[in-house]
Design an enzyme around this catalytic site. Structure first.
Site, PDB file in Angstrom:
ATOM      1  CG  ASN A 581     -46.704  -8.328  -4.966  1.00 50.21           C
ATOM      2  OD1 ASN A 581     -46.472  -7.962  -5.747  1.00 50.21           O
ATOM      3  ND2 ASN A 581     -47.080  -9.888  -5.217  1.00 50.21           N
ATOM      4  CE  LYS A 582     -47.003   0.851  -4.648  1.00 56.83           C
ATOM      5  NZ  LYS A 582     -46.081   1.672  -3.593  1.00 56.83           N
ATOM      6  CG  ASP A 583     -41.043  -2.729  -0.184  1.00 56.22           C
ATOM      7  OD1 ASP A 583     -40.528  -1.871  -0.746  1.00 56.22           O
ATOM      8  OD2 ASP A 583     -40.595  -3.164   0.906  1.00 56.22           O
TER       9      ASP A 583
END
Length: 920
Positions: A581-583
């Site tokens: 998700n962060k990526d």
């Protein structure tokens, strides 16, 4: 899996639902009155704010801190009242419609499966194939102390007691007074952790849930399964193996945590072992009090009589035991078991008590010996004709020891690729005397395969480590700890080794080589099979896209194939929801995770290997959190093979397992949802791949990812986040032993997913749960016009994954507050940093709200979730007040604020977390 919103339940009739809401309101008002009554005696000015008679502003910093603490306690009490309401609601559904109509139960799954045409044999086989293991981690997302959790538990129990109609008015007053006393103790208990917790304290936190509930709840789950099966299929038999247990990372997760060493892991294992041994001692003591069966009243089997005689003969005071319990053979036998358990407990640890042959019984060498003794008693009761007593008293204990053994949990070891490859590089230098090739080169892989194939000669000394760095020596010590402690503690003390930041099959082969050097192969030459399962963890979008290729290359290695046969021919793969998700942003992460599971499942079928997925989820939506049943139901059809694991982190653990009734429900919900997916997923139209749906998902994901990456790659994004949120101040909260970053670098890439989500949550941007989706949907409709919108609306109604994503995004959008977000953004002094980023977020938020409503057909955000709206309505006004105060406190803290400012600021974080249900 996280539970930000409650799973849907079958609703009782409207009048009953209205009565429940009124009853829940009465209970929350009871708690509110107790809180205000307590605070009135200590801080009258704070009580005035809680009653709405005075503003929060213009208070002294000390009183502001106390007010924020009171508001956080109110959120906690409100959550307890809601948990109590949810339990009562489930009971009401069962009373009105029957157990089979309560979603999240095995009775419901069996009923649904039969309606779909499955028979008892198919369901029995699916049940017995299950291997479900939630894994408790010490990820720092729980802001509540164990002392506070204990207070919450007692308040919940008093509310439960109030449900009974048998009390007199006087007795009800006593119960209400007891609730008020607990609230007072909660008010007087320090809310903040004054020091950063040690790993030992995190272990104690994890064991709290077992001691309070899970030792009881898990064995009772088996009883529920058997009862539901017997009711659905009268006359059919069901003998369940161990299908449900717990794992843990606490004391084993060393990925970026320098405080988790091989010594700490050893101590953790002994503590976990001691917890189970003490539990069994308590259970056997209870059993001795109950099984007062006289040999004059029951014809006991000869083999049991012989076993009792042998047990007494082995005891230093066997004659005395027999004299104290004349003719009561079960009590005599249990006395021997207790003596052996006492000896086992005395030998627990690195420095066990010395044995005294004249005083001590022989300890249990392993859990199977204790299991054998319990099985013997169970058979004796059955053969005597006392089957009901065997079922009541011995079957639960037997399930318990088979599940928890002498370990309580299966401890996973987690390490990252950087550390593994650095250690291997040092070994290469020590063995070859030259610099190692690059870890992504063909030469490096050839070296690993050559070393793995090289037979170890008889009498060959262990690999010398004297010249290695302390870090490399510690990594090797970790592997050797696994080899040693598995024999000393329990054969199931360890679960797997999880390799985070896996980028290639070669990374995994490096773990096999270290396992070989540590003695973790089961043949003398150390070339045949590795006994420690190795699990690649795929976290980034590029790694998820490479997953099939990584897996295909890994499974082509003969050593890996031979090793998998030791573990049921199952290759487990962990997939990371937080870092993906962060990526890539929320939508792209969900799509890539789904595609990766589907393609790896097909690959496994082609290669004749079961691929089991370990879901690395957190509590918040952007870290994979979603209602358990719906999250599992949205997994690709047929993707649960050979087992199911999922991480349980921080506030999710306390939400699910701190109360007995809730723990019963959550354990059964998880297990029954997995079974339902195994039985029915390949028959469900909502999970059947549709080319036009997949094509649309790919198109939306592409634009969503581009929009998200444009923001992530903004020159000043890290500076914006550091300035507009308490990102750097998270460490002051002392909620976890590990650092917020894996290394000392100061980049977005190095920042862990938990503080990343924490920061965007506290500043009310909630960006990690929605950003990019609006652009993806809008671009799709712009290109395809009305036909595109029509397709999206069909996907919303017919596609399980797309619907789940839209639902969770819409819930997240409800908690965004752009006005408050603007105030946090104001902490960024430079407008050149602040304005472009905030304006991009504002545009994307409005676009996302517009497009989600077009797809769902709603008139306002989250109108489809009235229960969530009611829940937030009870909190938002206070939450918004506290968020605005947090802005001022953060500004004052950065300007050199004193201890009062620091305390008030940290309490504001706790309060926001309590209101939202998660720190991040």
């Amino acid at each position: 899996m996280g539970e930000r919103s409650r799973p849907d339940l079958a609703d009782p009739d409207e009048s009953a639902a209205g009565a429940e809401r009124a009853d829940a309101l009465a209970r929350s008002e009871l708690l509110r009155a107790a809180l205000i009554g307590v605070i009135e005696r200590y801080e009258p000015e704070v009580a005035r704010v809680l009653r709405g008679e005075a503003p929060l502003e213009r208070m002294s910093t000390r009183l502001l801190a106390r007010t924020i603490q009171a508001q956080a306690i109110w959120f906690q009490l409100l959550a307890i009242a809601e948990q109590n309401r949810d339990m009562r609601r489930r009971r009401e559904v069962e009373r009105q419609r029957g157990h089979a109509q309560v979603r999240g139960t095995f009775a419901h799954v069996f009923h649904t499966a039969v309606e779909a045409g499955l028979d008892a044999k198919q369901i029995r086989e699916a049940l017995c194939s299950l291997r479900i293991r939630p894994v408790i981690t010490a990820h720092p997302t729980e802001a509540k102390r164990v002392t506070v959790l204990e207070r919450h538990r007692r308040i919940y129990l008093r509310l439960f007691d109030l449900e009974s109609p048998r009390w007199t008015d006087r007795e009800r007053e006593d119960l209400t007074r007891a609730i008020s006393d607990e609230v007072e103790l909660l008010w007087l208990t320090g809310e903040l952790k004054l020091d950063k917790p040690t790993v030992d304290q995190e272990v104690a936190w994890g064991l709290y849930f077992f001691d309070e509930n899970l030792f009881d709840v898990v064995p009772q789950l088996y009883g529920r399964i058997e009862a539901a099966f017997a009711k659905q299929f009268p006359g059919e038999t069901l003998e369940l193996p161990v299908v449900f247990g717990f794992g843990s990372w606490i004391g084993g997760d060393r990925d970026g945590n320098p405080f988790v060493t091989s010594t700490v892991t050893r101590h953790t294992l002994w503590q976990m072992r001691l917890a189970s041994l003490r539990r069994y001692r308590s259970r056997l003591a209870d059993l001795a009090r109950n099984l007062s069966i006289s040999e004059r009243a029951a014809a006991l089997p000869e083999d049991f009589r012989a076993a009792v005689a042998a047990a007494l003969a082995a005891l230093p005071d066997g004659a005395g035991v027999a004299a104290r319990n004349p003719g009561e053979l079960f009590r005599q036998f249990i006395a021997g078991m207790l003596a052996r358990l006492d000896a086992t407990i005395a030998r627990n640890g690195e420095q066990p008590e010395p044995a005294d042959a004249a005083r001590d019984a022989a300890p249990y060498e392993h859990a199977d010996q204790l299991i054998g003794d319990i099985e013997l008693m169970h058979r004796a009761l059955v053969e005597t004709g006392a089957q009901p007593l065997a079922k009541t008293f011995l079957a639960p204990l037997l399930r318990e020891v088979r599940t928890f053994r002498f370990a309580t949990v299966r401890l996973d070891i987690r390490e990252n690729t950087i550390r593994i490859n650095a250690t291997l590089g040092e070994l290469y230098r020590a063995v070859r005397g030259s610099e190692p090739p690059a870890s992504d080169s063909a030469e490096w892989k050839d070296w690993l395969l050559t070393e793995l194939a090289a037979p170890r000669r008889a009498g060959e000394a262990p690999l010398a480590t004297a010249g290695l760095t302390p870090e490399a020596q510690e990594t090797l010590a970790t592997f050797r700890t696994v080899a040693e402690m598995r024999d000393r503690v329990d054969r199931e003390a360890f679960g797997t080794l999880i390799l985070s930041m896996t980028h290639s099959a070669t990374d995994v082969l490096g773990v096999y080589l270290l396992a070989k050097h540590a003695g973790l192969f089961n043949d003398a030459q150390a070339v045949e099979r590795c006994t420690l399962p190795v699990v690649p963890l795929l976290e980034t979008i590029p790694d998820l896209r490479r997953a099939p290729a990584i897996l295909k290359e890994l499974l082509a290695v003969p050593l890996v194939q031979r090793s998998l046969r030791l573990h049921g021919n199952v290759q487990e793969v962990m997939i990371g929801y937080s870092d993906s998700n962060k990526d890539g942003g929320y939508f792209t992460a969900n799509w890539e995770l789904s595609k990766a599971q589907a393609t790896m499942t097909r690959l496994g079928e082609d290669l004749g290997v079961k691929i089991a997925f370990f879901h690395g989820r957190g509590g918040s939506v952007s870290r994979g959190g979603a209602p358990t049943g719906r999250a599992i139901a949205a997994l690709p059809a047929g993707s649960i093979r050979g087992g199911f694991r999922s991480t349980e982190q921080g506030e999710v653990v306390s939400y699910k397992y701190a109360n007995r009734g809730t723990a019963h429900y959550q354990v059964e919900l998880l297990a029954s949802s997995v079974l339902q997916h195994v039985l029915l997923s390949e028959r469900e139209s909502a999970l059947v791949p549709k080319h036009e749906f997949d094509e649309a998902m790919e198109a939306i994901s592409g634009v969503s990812w581009t929009a998200y990456r444009q923001l992530m790659e903004s020159e000043h994004l890290l500076a914006y986040l550091q300035g507009s949120s308490p990102l750097e101040e998270l460490a002051l909260l002392n909620i976890g032993s590990r650092p917020a970053r894996r290394t000392q670098a100061r980049t977005l890439a190095d920042l862990r997913a938990i503080p990343w989500v924490f920061a965007w949550t506290q500043n009310r941007h909630m960006l990690t749960g929605w950003y990019g989706l609006g652009s993806g949907l809008a671009a799709f409709v712009e290109v395809r016009k009305a036909r595109g919108l029509d397709l999206l609306q069909r996907m919303f109604h017919e596609g399980r994954l797309f619907r789940t994503v839209i639902d969770e995004v819409e819930k997240t959008l409800l908690t965004v507050d752009l006005d408050i977000a603007r105030e946090f953004a104001g902490l960024v002094a430079d407008p050149a940093v602040r304005e472009p980023i905030f304006q991009a977020i504002e545009r994307e938020y409005r676009l996302t709200c517009e497009m989600v409503l077009k797809v769902s057909g709603g008139r306002q955000v989250a109108e489809r979730f009235p229960q969530l709206r009611r829940r937030l309505a009870r909190r938002l006004q206070t939450m918004n007040q506290v968020s605005r105060e947090q802005v001022q406190l953060l500004r004052a803290l950065r300007d050199g604020g004193d201890d009062d400012v620091r305390t008030a600021f940290l309490l504001s974080i706790n309060c926001a977390a309590a209101g939202l249900g998660a720190t991040g």
